[in-house]
Design an enzyme around this catalytic site. Structure first.
Site, short mmCIF file in Angstrom:
data_model
loop_
_atom_site.label_atom_id
_atom_site.label_comp_id
_atom_site.label_asym_id
_atom_site.label_seq_id
_atom_site.Cartn_x
_atom_site.Cartn_y
_atom_site.Cartn_z
N ASP A 22 48.63 26.35 -73.23
CA ASP A 22 47.17 26.32 -73.44
C ASP A 22 46.69 27.42 -74.36
OD1 ASP A 22 47.63 24.75 -70.87
OD2 ASP A 22 45.57 24.30 -71.43
N ALA A 60 45.45 20.71 -73.58
CA ALA A 60 44.73 21.50 -74.58
C ALA A 60 44.29 20.69 -75.82
CB ALA A 60 45.59 22.71 -74.98
N ASN A 92 50.31 28.69 -69.68
CA ASN A 92 50.44 27.24 -69.46
C ASN A 92 50.21 26.99 -67.97
OD1 ASN A 92 51.01 24.53 -70.38
ND2 ASN A 92 52.97 24.68 -69.30
N LYS A 93 50.26 25.74 -67.59
CA LYS A 93 50.00 25.35 -66.21
C LYS A 93 50.71 26.25 -65.22
CE LYS A 93 47.75 22.94 -65.04
NZ LYS A 93 46.40 23.36 -64.58
N GLN A 138 50.06 16.90 -62.19
CA GLN A 138 50.10 16.29 -63.54
C GLN A 138 51.50 15.79 -63.89
OE1 GLN A 138 48.61 19.15 -62.77
NE2 GLN A 138 46.82 19.57 -64.04
#
Ligand code: MRU
Length: 367
Positions: A257, A59, A267-268, A216
């Site tokens: 995010d 982000a 979030n992810k 990631q």
């Protein structure tokens, strides 16, 4: 004197503007960890593609890229007056804003650039362009200090949990590290602050969820921490429960995010599952959030737009052969929302927030 962690940070700076302002210089994160390659993006298409394809991601780093992008694209607008310049500036802003929908920092940074342009509308255009570059620099530089603020608070929580002679076990998800920000990351900032405050790397052990489907955690977070000399283990996302049950995890830090006003945190994908597990096993879980990530205009997580991505990221992208039948339906949301009731707290650079979150954010001046 620079230490090796600082040297590493310099090599992998996510986003910077070269002195000649010829492009935005980013590290292409899609190639990591195999190759550290920097690329220059300059056109509106290349800047948006770099964000969309996750060459630059996370982000805060997306926000910094968008800010520099808008400053650069503004220099291409050849108009004489602010009245003629501004509508075209807004077109570029909207074009970049369409890159990804979930991380609010993208819109926050673009709005901040827009406000800056409007606040200076009576100045000559060349001066406005300079001011826009300075604002983008400020967004980047502030992010370093924001990460430090989050890191100091996270470290104080680690200090309370650390038992003498025993490593503290930390679990993290996705990459909320240096690659996702201007320097220290958010979820990784407590670890880097610990090193700055004299902890030995071996005082901690960080478990990185691999983070399907784009990896990631495996590709980026473990790469960062391993290079910083911090003991690091990678596990598949579906191994978090056994890790927590075994008592190896003392604390969980993740990035985010977008945080809604009630504390629901996007979030992810997989962060929501982690929060449920953490609650079940009694492991404290903290979301690390720059205050720019808190979106008071979004009341709850239900209103946060969730990016859907190509199914090919799941079925074939990492494999020698396709791993699902051709034509099968694939579900690939890039983010999910951790319910605020499952979180121990949300760490911002302004302070630690606990429930009720809306009141806690307001008390810190976040509006
Ligand atoms: O899709 P990505 O890789 O951009 O997702 C990133 C995350 O979910 C991060 O945890 C988040 O942006 C915080 S980065 C400090």
């Amino acid at each position: 004197m620079k230490n090796s962690v600082d040297e590493f940070f310099e090599r992998v700076i996510s986003v910077k503007l070269p002195e000649d302002r010829s492009c935005i210089d980013i590290i292409d994160q899609t190639l990591l960890p195999g190759e550290i390659r920097r690329i220059g993006v300059r056109t509106r298409e290349d800047i948006r593609e770099a964000i969309r394809k996750l060459r630059v991601r996370g982000a805060p780093a997306i926000g910094v890229t968008a800010a520099y992008g808008l400053a650069l694209l503004a220099t291409d607008i050849k108009e004489e007056t602010f009245e003629a310049f501004y509508p075209r500036f807004l077109e570029e802003k909207e074009y970049l804003a369409a890159a990804r929908p979930t991380a609010v920092n993208l819109f926050w940074a673009l709005n901040r650039m827009d406000e800056t342009a409007k606040a200076n509308k009576d100045k000559p255009l060349p001066e406005i362009l300079e001011i826009l570059f300075r604002e983008a620099d400020a967004i980047r530089e502030e992010d370093v200090q924001i990460s430090r603020g989050i890191g100091e608070i996270g470290l104080s929580l680690m200090e309370k949990l650390k038992k003498p002679g025993k490593q503290i076990g930390i679990l993290t998800h996705c990459n909320a590290g240096t690659l996702a920000t201007a320097k220290y990351g958010t979820a990784t900032a407590p670890m880097y602050m610990a090193l700055e405050h004299g902890w030995a790397p071996e005082d901690m052990h960080v478990y990185c969820d691999e983070t399907r489907p784009l990896l990631q955690g495996a590709r980026l977070t473990s790469f960062e921490l391993y290079n910083a000399g911090i003991p690091t283990t990678v596990q598949c996302d579906n191994m978090a429960a056994i890790l927590m049950k075994s008592g190896k995890i003392d604390i969980i830090f993740t990035g985010c995010d977008r945080v809604a006003a009630n504390g629901d945190s996007a979030n992810k994908i997989g962060t929501s599952a982690l929060a449920i597990l953490a609650h079940h096993y009694g492991v404290p879980m903290y979301i690390c959030a720059p205050s720019s990530t808190i979106d008071m205009a979004t009341p709850t997580g239900d209103e946060i737009p969730i990016e859907m991505r190509d199914g090919e990221e799941i079925t074939s992208m990492w494999y020698k052969e396709r791993m699902a039948p051709e034509g099968v339906d694939v579900y690939n949301p890039a983010f999910d929302v951790a319910d605020h009731r499952l979180l121990t707290g949300i760490i911002t650079e302004k302070g630690l927030c606990t429930a009720p979150y809306k009141e806690a954010f307001e008390a810190l001046g976040i509006r």
